[in-house]
Design an enzyme around this catalytic site. Structure first.
Site, PDB file in Angstrom:
ATOM      1  N   LYS A 158       5.102  25.474  17.145  1.00  0.00           N
ATOM      2  CA  LYS A 158       4.098  27.133  17.060  1.00  0.00           C
ATOM      3  C   LYS A 158       5.161  28.018  18.217  1.00  0.00           C
ATOM      4  O   LYS A 158       5.196  28.126  19.410  1.00  0.00           O
ATOM      5  CB  LYS A 158       2.864  26.445  17.486  1.00  0.00           C
ATOM      6  CG  LYS A 158       1.488  28.450  16.909  1.00  0.00           C
ATOM      7  CD  LYS A 158       0.628  27.940  16.949  1.00  0.00           C
ATOM      8  CE  LYS A 158      -0.498  28.527  16.097  1.00  0.00           C
ATOM      9  NZ  LYS A 158      -1.976  28.784  16.158  1.00  0.00           N
ATOM     10  N   GLU A 194     -17.037  25.071   9.407  1.00  0.00           N
ATOM     11  CA  GLU A 194     -18.321  25.691   9.502  1.00  0.00           C
ATOM     12  C   GLU A 194     -18.864  25.033   9.088  1.00  0.00           C
ATOM     13  O   GLU A 194     -20.690  25.164   9.520  1.00  0.00           O
ATOM     14  CB  GLU A 194     -17.946  26.884   9.049  1.00  0.00           C
ATOM     15  CG  GLU A 194     -16.821  27.391  10.070  1.00  0.00           C
ATOM     16  CD  GLU A 194     -15.781  27.562   9.727  1.00  0.00           C
ATOM     17  OE1 GLU A 194     -15.533  26.843   8.613  1.00  0.00           O
ATOM     18  OE2 GLU A 194     -14.723  28.625  10.147  1.00  0.00           O
ATOM     19  N   ARG A 248     -19.429  30.824   5.255  1.00  0.00           N
ATOM     20  CA  ARG A 248     -18.699  29.081   4.443  1.00  0.00           C
ATOM     21  C   ARG A 248     -19.587  28.705   4.769  1.00  0.00           C
ATOM     22  O   ARG A 248     -20.136  26.985   4.063  1.00  0.00           O
ATOM     23  CB  ARG A 248     -17.442  28.785   6.138  1.00  0.00           C
ATOM     24  CG  ARG A 248     -16.183  29.953   5.684  1.00  0.00           C
ATOM     25  CD  ARG A 248     -15.686  29.769   6.269  1.00  0.00           C
ATOM     26  NE  ARG A 248     -14.584  28.695   6.068  1.00  0.00           N
ATOM     27  CZ  ARG A 248     -13.344  28.397   6.110  1.00  0.00           C
ATOM     28  NH1 ARG A 248     -12.636  29.933   4.790  1.00  0.00           N
ATOM     29  NH2 ARG A 248     -12.776  27.153   5.589  1.00  0.00           N
TER      30      ARG A 248
END
Lengths: 589, 589
Positions: free
Chosen positions: B244, B335, B363
């Site tokens: 990343k 979630e 969600r």
């Protein structure tokens, strides 16, 4: 008779080992006898008799916390925790619900009826226990069928880094509601075949400890395995092999039919005359849906029927599934996936028809919004059980759908008033390229109205069934017969009311509405769904700046359990007489 | 300069191999330079530069279908598919969105911005391809961070029984938005450490074929690995190790801060003066929330803050997380689990505070309904970004929350009008034992009103801020300043209006409302949320049988993208002048 003397788990623990087989026989007989009269989840309950006895002999409920996923398999648990008479005494068969319920017993931790939630809840119990410095055991009991739900994976994934003890009993009876679907079931099969020794192990891959027990109906072996896990300081999976329907030949030989059985003859297993095979579905709508889709598939290879583990609600019996071949897909208990999958199907040029219960569609709310609607995917969603007349278990209420789907941009949500209109809407939706269409399949009975007005398009507009004056009655979908009765009732009081079939559940045509209001002093809306955020409120808002009085009728935003639908409607004033009287009163003011 | 000559993937394919390193350098420079000016998802895009080039050299988009999960990592993809100038020419930086968008390019299959959806969509593409008898490749590119979402598991699980070829590229940069959480990340680490050879392999356990590639920034190696998978007849996972922020030291050394960066100095990586570190969060509300919760935790060991991969929105920086210890839990991108977990925490006596974006709370719709609300769990949910002034990417709209939460029985949804009221509501919610409380954290700016009326309980009732006559203005939460301006505007026209802070977003006090309507001819509602199913409609319905005219103001139920919030409000007539003029007109009729 052991069962009659059990009023709490302590009584189970004090039984001598030699009594257990007899106790299990009694539990099994009570499950079959009571379900034969009132219906029930026969097969899954028969599978966990020995497991439930072992759990209550090893753990000390309610100090130790046992969470049953989906909880439709808690009949034995209920009998062992003070509620045996509700299964033994026919006059008390309606005393307990078919799911865990804290209002019934301190041994039922939560109300739950949707799958795949137990591991997450158990993670919460464990974390709270550790924060409080307490030491009880937390046990989650989850069936193999529930493991395909993504939430169960999220729970497993998080369990691996809990930092505290958690016992996860995977009750593997090799079945979901229908046959299982998904790669995890190959892994479970491989683990069963190798008695847990396969190097491919989804649980171990996630970092969880793992044990396997083949003898899922050997109570002594179950006790020993569970005793070994008491007080564990880390999460551990106990994978237990059970048989769905164990000990009752009709059920063990046909687990899908016996997932939920309507009243039957306990000797033969044959259904009672007039009983339907599931409690939630109108077979007329199921059969006609399946037959028509199959027929259309023959000429339209892009048509594909999709189910999330409940193929029968849209008429896809094993025979129809075989006939549809690749044009039928059951994704298993995975509602989120079902909606995103359907989006992909539509994006690549297929026309999918997803049949799903209203209560389970809730699980795919974000996929409806973010995948299906945002991408204006041309798919049809058949919403079943969306009515006060659907299942009346509090965990499975289906009448919250209109405000749920009413937030979705670009979704056309249709509410047919009769079977002819339903079929026409279904046919129209499949040719429609303007984005997703959902149809609220009628529940309250099969209404026939062969002369319903058939429009070019269902995207907007409504049907004025009867032109009148003073009062206009907008009766949505299933509520249409009630609307007709209100108009009749008003007629008896000398008011010649207008009757409208609004067709669209979430988007009243504001222009037509305004013109209607200009000619009528009172507008009445009736819907078989909650009032808050529903169809009526949308009409009220559109008309609130004008002169017409608007009276909205719908259900309460409340958790009601095992209610009589006619009583529920009456309690909200939703009778023909009540609604008509309100309208007359408003007319006179 | 290669990039300027690339107008389609064919141009990428025709480049000689020796040009690729230069192309990647250009892509990386363009990502940094453009993000430095307008902000962006810097670190994840830098990680997939070589992977994206390889994908477009091996596959033939749009014939082959490439689906990028969450799609915030598609900057290089956009540059290689005809949109390079939007990253190279500062005057065109606002030309493309930060997510895939079919309206921009045929190479963007779907609008998507929520995680974990790509595998399910790809399964749909594959199934439709097989039905149609076509032969293109389908490639899903999913980051490790997205794998903790249950939907991704459902997709993997279903991919295993697709019956057709699917290439799943797992782009493993070892990070979610914040550090990863869950057992699957141990497995990914083990697979990286063993170069894919570990017998513990969650993908293989699910029945998927699996390859590992360590050299995630070696474009030639990526090309070779992908070329090998072209035309596969079964699902296969290619696990690629990337870094990343690769190639830009500030980002690779601090991936969490650089997940999304506000404008910065590209040489140093230091933020521009006044820029905040994320685009979506008001740091004032974040900081005060985190500081207060941490303070309360010191005396209340049952208080626990919970996040689903976005700890910073509630102020939980790495420092605060360390200070909170076990009283802070990040469950990762999960979630649904977060809400069910919180239910378990509450059931065992803890008081959880879950901080979550409005768009991601979608969600967990069913977990809110079936777990939290059905069980009346005493938890606090802080809803962030619920406003037209939140993120304005169409995939992340936050202003659909009121009707969503308005269907939840027993949920108290509070909308504070100022920071003092927010803190008082937060404090009250933690002591409240009557079921869940959600709070709509203000977004449109920090308003201060030290003299707000502090009630005993927020369960019902509202604050009459100013008593007037004729017109009553109910201005909810964030919309309160607009309500004040409307009252001022009406005052200039000689109307002495009443101003109300309704406090409750989904349950107006019907008694108070009726009394208000009795004294006022016009009732105006204003909310920073969609009109359909919102607060205003509820008021309109409650008053529709009466004499007062009700004028509701809110946002359209529509997918709006990269809008100016003031323009959006103006387009709905939501200006002080517009609302006041409407009210005056209604008063005169």
């Amino acid at each position: 008779m052991y069962l009659e003397n059990i009023s709490a788990p302590a009584d189970v623990r004090s039984l001598p080992a030699e009594a257990i087989e007899g106790l299990c026989d009694e539990l099994r007989a009570a499950i079959v006898e009571s379900s034969a009269v009132v219906g029930g989840h026969v097969a899954s309950n028969l599978a966990v008799v020995e497991l439930t006895v072992a759990l209550h002999r090893v753990f000390d409920s309610p100090r130790d916390k046992i969470v049953f996923d989906v909880s439709h398999q808690t009949y034995a648990h209920k009998m062992l925790t003070g509620r045996a008479q509700a299964f033994l005494d026919p006059s008390r068969y309606d005393e307990v619900s078919g799911f865990s319920s804290p209002s019934e017993s301190e041994h039922d931790l939560l109300s739950m009826g949707h799958t795949s939630t137990s591991l997450s809840v158990a993670c919460g119990l464990v974390t709270a226990r550790e924060l409080a410095g307490e030491s009880y055991d937390v046990v989650a009991v989850i069936g193999d069928g529930s493991l395909s739900g993504g939430l169960a994976f999220e729970g497993l994934d998080n369990a691996a880094e809990l930092g505290g003890g958690l016992i996860i009993v995977v009750n593997d009876n090799e079945w979901s509601i229908a046959p299982n679907h998904g790669g995890i079931y190959r892994n479970l099969a491989e683990l069963r075949a190798t008695r847990g020794a396969s190097p491919h192990n989804v649980f171990r891959s996630l970092g969880l400890d793992y044990r396997y027990l083949e003898e899922g109906h050997d109570e002594a072996a179950l006790e020993a395995a569970l005793r070994d896990l008491r007080g564990t300081d880390h999460p551990v999976v106990l994978h237990v092999h059970t048989e769905k329907g164990h000990g009752y030949a009709p059920a063990s030989s046909n687990p899908e039919r016996w997932h939920h059985a309507a009243p039957f003859d306990p000797a033969s297993g044959e259904p009672e005359a007039g009983a339907t095979s599931t409690s939630l579905v109108d077979e007329n709508y199921a059969n006609v849906t399946g037959a028509l889709l199959l027929d259309w598939m023959r000429t339209d290879p892009s048509l594909i029927a999709v189910s999330a583990a409940t193929p029968y609600i849209m008429g896809f019996t094993p025979r129809l599934r075989a006939q549809a071949g690749r044009q039928f897909v059951d994704v298993g208990i995975a509602e989120e996936h079902a909606v995103s999958f359907v989006t992909g199907l539509a994006r690549a040029g297929a026309h999918p028809v997803l049949g799903i219960y209203s209560t389970f569609l809730q699980r795919a709310y974000d996929q409806l919004w973010h995948d299906l609607c945002l991408n204006a995917a041309s798919a049809t969603i058949l919403v079943f059980g969306a009515s006060a007349f659907g299942t009346n278990d509090v965990t499975h209420l289906g009448f919250f759908d209109i405000p749920m789907l009413g937030t979705m941009p670009g979704l056309t949500y249709l509410a047919p008033t009769c079977i002819e209109e339903y079929l026409d809407m279904l046919s129209w939706s499949i040719g429609h390229e303007g984005g997703p269409v959902a149809i609220r399949v009628p529940v309250a009975g099969v209404e026939s109205r062969p002369d319903f007005a058939r429009p070019e398009s269902y995207e907007r507009g409504w049907e004025v069934v009867r032109e009148g004056s003073d009062v206009a009655v907008l009766a949505l979908g299933d509520a249409f017969p009630l609307g007709e009765a209100v108009v009749d009732e008003l007629g008896r009081s000398g008011v010649d009311a207008t009757l409208v079939n609004p067709r669209l559940a979430t988007a009243p045509d504001e222009g037509s509405l305004a013109r209607l209001a200009a000619d009528h002093r009172v507008v009445v809306t009736i819907e078989d769904g909650i009032l808050d955020g529903g169809f009526g409120e949308r009409c009220a808002q559109a008309l609130a700046a004008g002169d017409a009085r608007v009276l909205c009728h719908g259900l309460p935003r409340a958790f009601v359990d095992r209610y009589d639908p006619r009583d529920l409607l009456a309690s909200c004033g939703m009778t023909a007489e009540g609604i008509a009287a309100d309208a007359l009163a408003a007319l006179k003011r």
